[in-house]
Scaffold this motif. Structure first.
Motif, short mmCIF file in Angstrom:
data_model
loop_
_atom_site.label_atom_id
_atom_site.label_comp_id
_atom_site.label_asym_id
_atom_site.label_seq_id
_atom_site.Cartn_x
_atom_site.Cartn_y
_atom_site.Cartn_z
N UNK A 178 0.82 -1.22 0.00
CA UNK A 178 0.00 0.00 0.00
C UNK A 178 0.85 1.26 0.00
N UNK A 179 2.01 1.20 0.64
CA UNK A 179 2.88 2.38 0.71
C UNK A 179 4.28 2.02 0.26
N UNK A 180 5.02 3.05 -0.07
CA UNK A 180 6.41 2.93 -0.47
C UNK A 180 6.65 1.91 -1.59
N UNK A 181 5.97 2.04 -2.73
CA UNK A 181 6.24 1.12 -3.84
C UNK A 181 7.64 1.36 -4.41
N UNK A 182 8.11 0.43 -5.19
CA UNK A 182 9.41 0.59 -5.82
C UNK A 182 9.41 1.82 -6.73
N UNK A 183 10.49 2.55 -6.69
CA UNK A 183 10.66 3.70 -7.56
C UNK A 183 12.14 4.00 -7.72
N UNK A 184 12.47 4.86 -8.64
CA UNK A 184 13.85 5.28 -8.82
C UNK A 184 14.80 4.14 -9.12
N UNK A 185 15.98 4.17 -8.51
CA UNK A 185 16.98 3.15 -8.77
C UNK A 185 16.55 1.77 -8.29
N UNK A 186 15.75 1.74 -7.21
CA UNK A 186 15.27 0.45 -6.72
C UNK A 186 14.41 -0.24 -7.77
N UNK A 187 13.53 0.53 -8.41
CA UNK A 187 12.69 -0.02 -9.47
C UNK A 187 13.55 -0.43 -10.67
N UNK A 188 14.52 0.38 -11.02
CA UNK A 188 15.41 0.04 -12.13
C UNK A 188 16.19 -1.23 -11.83
N UNK A 189 16.63 -1.41 -10.59
CA UNK A 189 17.36 -2.61 -10.21
C UNK A 189 16.47 -3.83 -10.39
N UNK A 223 -4.99 2.82 -5.61
CA UNK A 223 -5.28 2.97 -7.03
C UNK A 223 -4.42 1.96 -7.79
N UNK A 224 -4.88 1.56 -8.95
CA UNK A 224 -4.10 0.65 -9.78
C UNK A 224 -3.33 1.44 -10.83
N UNK A 225 -2.02 1.27 -10.81
CA UNK A 225 -1.15 1.85 -11.83
C UNK A 225 -0.49 0.72 -12.59
N UNK A 226 -0.62 0.74 -13.90
CA UNK A 226 0.01 -0.27 -14.75
C UNK A 226 1.28 0.33 -15.33
N UNK A 227 2.41 -0.20 -14.90
CA UNK A 227 3.70 0.32 -15.32
C UNK A 227 4.29 -0.61 -16.37
N UNK A 228 4.57 -0.07 -17.53
CA UNK A 228 5.22 -0.84 -18.58
C UNK A 228 6.71 -0.90 -18.27
N UNK A 229 7.23 -2.10 -18.07
CA UNK A 229 8.64 -2.22 -17.72
C UNK A 229 9.54 -1.64 -18.78
N UNK A 230 9.07 -1.62 -20.02
CA UNK A 230 9.87 -1.06 -21.11
C UNK A 230 10.13 0.43 -20.91
N UNK A 231 9.32 1.10 -20.07
CA UNK A 231 9.49 2.53 -19.82
C UNK A 231 10.47 2.81 -18.67
N UNK A 232 10.93 1.77 -17.98
CA UNK A 232 11.80 1.95 -16.83
C UNK A 232 13.26 1.91 -17.27
N UNK A 233 14.04 2.93 -16.90
CA UNK A 233 15.47 2.93 -17.28
C UNK A 233 16.19 1.71 -16.68
N UNK A 234 17.02 1.08 -17.48
CA UNK A 234 17.83 -0.04 -16.99
C UNK A 234 19.13 0.48 -16.38
N UNK A 235 19.63 -0.28 -15.44
CA UNK A 235 20.94 0.05 -14.87
C UNK A 235 22.04 -0.46 -15.80
N UNK A 236 23.11 0.29 -15.90
CA UNK A 236 24.24 -0.24 -16.64
C UNK A 236 24.91 -1.32 -15.79
N UNK A 237 25.67 -2.22 -16.39
CA UNK A 237 26.24 -3.34 -15.64
C UNK A 237 27.09 -2.91 -14.44
N UNK A 238 27.83 -1.82 -14.59
CA UNK A 238 28.69 -1.38 -13.49
C UNK A 238 27.86 -0.95 -12.28
N UNK A 239 26.79 -0.18 -12.53
CA UNK A 239 25.96 0.30 -11.43
C UNK A 239 25.20 -0.86 -10.79
#
Length: 238
Positions: free
Chosen positions: A134-145, A180-196
């Motif tokens: 319900x709270x604190x969904x994945x976002x930012x670098x955590x979501x990208x990871x 609320x329901x949010x449908x996030x397309x994973x294709x829209x999420x920035x990927x991490x480079x291998x080093x990060x």
């Protein structure tokens, strides 16, 4: 007796991640000693039954209403209309379970990854990830990871390499709001480079080992210093 530290699931690992190992250690120790007391597993089962057995929504809601704990029942009832809103429109040509697998974070840490299912609709294979926090969904670098690693795992599976990866986020904007329901397309999420990615995983591995060593060093009857309770909605590990 010292608490046994479980390796968190892939999604929880991403959510637990912090910029330094000591912060990760503290979160993991609190989880091991004051973990959440309910599971969202019944909702995954309900989604599976809706798609596979065409279980009517009213039947599923009635099953939820029989949940004994008042707080858990109300929590689930707040999610049910959103589940129905999305999956009542899905007309799958097939529904398959996805074999659980492990992501090798290091030699001593294997992170479990257990997708709920995949389905075919309109000639497209869909791989939905359901996030019921319900709270604190994945976002930012955590979501990208999370997305970066899931994509690695999906590409290893010939049945999933062409799948549409979607994250169904059932969270609320704040503590006073309804879900609320949010449908996030994973294709829209920035990927991490291998080093990060490697850097972030190394920090988590260090934090996990610190927590494991800390808990193994606790003798019977000793109190754990990190005794702050974690809200069940903030960190549900089950």
């Amino acid at each position: 007796m010292a608490k046994q530290l479980k390796v968190p699931s892939l999604q929880h690992m991403a959510r637990i991640w912090r910029p330094d190992a000591e912060a990760i250690r503290k979160v993991l120790v609190r989880l091991a000693t004051h973990g959440p007391s309910f599971s969202y597993a019944p909702l995954f089962k309900i989604v599976h039954e809706m798609l596979v057995f065409k279980t009517p929504y009213e039947v599923s809601v009635e099953a939820v209403r029989r949940t004994k704990r008042d707080d858990v029942r109300e929590n689930f009832l707040g999610i049910m209309p959103l589940i129905n809103e999305y999956f009542s429109r899905v007309r799958p040509s097939f529904v398959h379970e996805v074999t659980p697998r492990l992501y090798s974070l290091s030699r001593d840490i294997q992170v479990p990854f257990a997708p709920p299912l995949m389905y075919g609709a309109g000639g497209t294979v869909v791989f939905p990830w359901l996030s019921f926090w319900k709270s604190n969904p994945l976002e930012g670098e955590a979501l990208s990871l999370f997305v970066t690693i899931v994509e690695e795992l999906i590409l290893q599976d010939s049945d999933l390499e062409d799948a549409q990866f979607k994250i169904l986020d059932f969270s609320a904007k704040d503590s006073r709001s309804q879900r609320e329901l949010s449908v996030i397309q994973a294709s829209d999420i920035p990927r991490l480079n291998p080093e990060r990615k490697t850097e972030m995983l190394a920090v988590f591995a260090e934090g996990y080992r610190l927590a494991r060593d800390h808990l193994q060093g606790i003798s019977s009857g000793e109190a754990v210093s990190e005794s702050v309770l974690i809200n069940e909605e903030q960190m549900n590990l089950f």
